[in-house]
Design an enzyme around this catalytic site. Structure first.
Site, PDB file in Angstrom:
ATOM      1  N   LYS A 115       1.015  -1.083  -0.097  1.00 12.95           N
ATOM      2  CA  LYS A 115       0.050  -0.014  -0.119  1.00 12.95           C
ATOM      3  C   LYS A 115       0.887   1.335   0.097  1.00 12.95           C
ATOM      4  CE  LYS A 115      -4.522  -1.713   1.729  1.00 12.95           C
ATOM      5  NZ  LYS A 115      -5.532  -1.649   2.460  1.00 12.95           N
ATOM      6  N   LYS A 196      -5.675  -8.672 -11.025  1.00 15.27           N
ATOM      7  CA  LYS A 196      -6.782  -8.964 -10.088  1.00 15.27           C
ATOM      8  C   LYS A 196      -7.990  -8.048 -10.451  1.00 15.27           C
ATOM      9  CE  LYS A 196      -7.361  -8.537  -5.563  1.00 15.27           C
ATOM     10  NZ  LYS A 196      -6.939  -8.670  -3.865  1.00 15.27           N
ATOM     11  N   LYS A 199     -12.068  -2.711  -9.074  1.00  8.80           N
ATOM     12  CA  LYS A 199     -12.962  -1.221  -9.728  1.00  8.80           C
ATOM     13  C   LYS A 199     -11.751  -0.093 -10.062  1.00  8.80           C
ATOM     14  CE  LYS A 199     -16.114  -1.215  -6.803  1.00  8.80           C
ATOM     15  NZ  LYS A 199     -17.075  -0.988  -6.178  1.00  8.80           N
TER      16      LYS A 199
END
Ligand code: TRP
Length: 327
Positions: A115, A196, A199
């Site tokens: 992240k 993967k 959205k």
């Protein structure tokens, strides 16, 4: 005998898509319906603060996630379904756990590293302590089983460590928690099948559970199936994977045979997959529409869930405060 306790959480990312469904929600419903466990399912809005959503987006997305979990079959009569921030004990226990957790252990977390790489402009301390809040989520309810995808296994291992550190230091008895790794197929993007399904790649890459038939058809038709060399292309493999989960088993066997023999017609697979998906989620769409028409009902369900959760959380906190010498 009381049942073993399951806890799992989901980020309020808005409309659920096929990746979320096969990766988490479908297992939640199955575990709930097995009757074997006492289940807690939680929308982790505090965790979402570590990302970049605005307040309005967050409010809207929590509501959508709440509605869709109900539409997908999480049943408030069988499970305790609630929103993390409605139970303030989560953040309280998180602070307490942060003082028994070595920095070095958090620095090892691969999700933190990933992240941080993905949001270089916003590497906040919450991103770093994220797994501590996750541990508080789990241990407030003394959960022994946590159904998650593989990417969360390291966090559940840390949960076990934190429980042990706390227990040793304060003579408490948090349980040992284990990840329940149900078969979670890796659903890929329709347009970039090496990635993967997510959205953040764009709407054309995902199929949402509430999508209308015409939209499903359009997206599946555009899905990439071309082979870049020998063997089965990742895009085709992804469509077959989806067909396996949502289509007719005998028909699936035939597609696989045809794929091996090189006679498979992707147009046919796409048409049948589209209608299989549309049928599979017809009930979901109907239930979602009903709930959307009655947001007060959804709010009430979640208020009741929080009340139920809070009773358990408060019992744990009372004991914890006593052990650590606070209040
Ligand atoms: N970190 C999890 C995810 O990103 C979400 C989560 C928060 C969670 N708290 C949890 C999952 C507790 C399992 C148990 O998917």
């Amino acid at each position: 005998m009381s049942k073993p306790v399951i806890f799992s959480g989901i980020q309020p990312t808005g409309n659920l898509h096929l990746g979320n469904f096969l990766g988490a929600v479908k297992q939640w419903v199955e575990l709930q319906n097995s009757g074997t466990y006492q289940c807690y399912f939680c929308i982790v809005d505090y965790h979402s603060l570590t990302g970049k959503m605005t307040a309005d987006e967050r409010r809207a997305q929590v509501m959508v996630t709440a509605t869709e979990l109900l539409a997908a079959g999480i049943d408030p009569k069988k499970s305790t379904l609630f929103i993390q921030s409605h139970v303030p004990e989560h953040t309280e226990l998180s602070w307490i756990f942060s003082s028994v957790t070595p920095m070095a252990e958090l620095e090892r977390m691969t999700q933190f590293k990933e992240k941080s790489e993905n949001q270089k402009q916003n590497i906040n301390a919450g991103l770093f302590t994220y797994p501590i809040l996750q541990t508080a989520d789990i241990l407030l309810y003394q959960a022994t089983h946590v159904p998650v995808g593989e990417d969360q296994v390291q966090h559940v291992e840390l949960t076990r460590d934190i429980a042990r550190w706390f227990n040793n230091r304060y003579a408490y008895n948090f349980p040992e928690t284990a990840a329940v790794l149900t078969e979670t197929p890796r659903v890929k993007s329709l347009l970039e099948p090496d990635k993967k399904m997510s959205k953040s790649l764009g709407q054309g890459h995902v199929i949402e559970l509430g999508e209308e038939s015409s939209s499903i058809e359009k997206k599946i038709q555009r899905a990439v199936t071309a082979t870049a060399g020998g063997g089965i292309a990742p895009g085709a493999q992804n469509l077959l994977l989806l067909y396996k989960h949502f289509g007719d088993p005998a028909r699936y066997e035939r597609f696989i045979r045809e794929e091996k023999e090189g006679t498979i017609r992707y147009g046919e697979l796409k048409t049948e997959l589209s209608s299989a998906l549309s049928n599979y989620f017809a009930d979901f769409r109907a239930r979602k529409q009903k709930l959307l028409a009655n947001p007060d009902r959804v709010a009430k369900i979640f208020a009741a869930g929080a009340k139920q959760a809070r009773e358990v959380a408060q019992t744990t906190m009372k004991q914890v405060r006593q052990k650590i010498g606070i209040r």
